[in-house]
Design a protein around this motif. Structure first.
Motif, PDB file in Angstrom:
ATOM      1  N   UNK A  40       0.816  -1.214   0.000  1.00  0.00           N
ATOM      2  CA  UNK A  40       0.000   0.000   0.000  1.00  0.00           C
ATOM      3  C   UNK A  40       0.849   1.263   0.000  1.00  0.00           C
ATOM      4  N   UNK A  41       2.085   1.159   0.449  1.00  0.00           N
ATOM      5  CA  UNK A  41       2.962   2.325   0.492  1.00  0.00           C
ATOM      6  C   UNK A  41       3.830   2.489  -0.743  1.00  0.00           C
ATOM      7  N   UNK A  42       3.672   1.639  -1.756  1.00  0.00           N
ATOM      8  CA  UNK A  42       4.506   1.723  -2.946  1.00  0.00           C
ATOM      9  C   UNK A  42       3.828   2.566  -4.019  1.00  0.00           C
ATOM     10  N   UNK A  43       4.539   2.749  -5.119  1.00  0.00           N
ATOM     11  CA  UNK A  43       4.019   3.559  -6.224  1.00  0.00           C
ATOM     12  C   UNK A  43       2.924   2.841  -6.997  1.00  0.00           C
ATOM     13  N   UNK A  47      -2.517   2.368  -8.805  1.00  0.00           N
ATOM     14  CA  UNK A  47      -2.956   1.524  -9.927  1.00  0.00           C
ATOM     15  C   UNK A  47      -3.823   0.379  -9.430  1.00  0.00           C
ATOM     16  N   UNK A  48      -3.459  -0.211  -8.309  1.00  0.00           N
ATOM     17  CA  UNK A  48      -4.258  -1.287  -7.723  1.00  0.00           C
ATOM     18  C   UNK A  48      -5.620  -0.757  -7.303  1.00  0.00           C
ATOM     19  N   UNK A  49      -5.638   0.414  -6.697  1.00  0.00           N
ATOM     20  CA  UNK A  49      -6.900   1.030  -6.269  1.00  0.00           C
ATOM     21  C   UNK A  49      -7.786   1.328  -7.473  1.00  0.00           C
ATOM     22  N   UNK A  50      -7.203   1.871  -8.530  1.00  0.00           N
ATOM     23  CA  UNK A  50      -7.983   2.168  -9.735  1.00  0.00           C
ATOM     24  C   UNK A  50      -8.523   0.888 -10.366  1.00  0.00           C
TER      25      UNK A  50
END
Length: 64
Positions: A40-43, A47-50
């Motif tokens: 969750x703290x990565x870049x 994209x995962x959330x979208x």
């Protein structure tokens, strides 16, 4: 916020069921939780959330 909370609850229930039924060890669940926390703290987190938001919209738009 509601989507992420319901996702957390759903994933928590799935992990609990794996733990109770399929022999998921507590150490595996702990490592999975740590992986998710650090992911969750990565870049890639936006994209995962979208992706999950668009999947939820797709599933929500299905008419039976």
């Amino acid at each position: 916020m509601i989507l992420s909370m319901s996702g957390v609850v759903l994933l928590g229930i799935i992990v609990f069921l794996f733990f109770r039924k399929d022999g998921l060890k507590a150490s595996h669940a702990f490592v999975s939780a740590l992986f998710g926390f650090f992911l969750a703290g990565t870049a890639i987190a936006p994209s995962i959330t979208a992706g999950t938001t668009s999947l939820a919209g797709l599933l929500g738009g299905i008419k039976f």
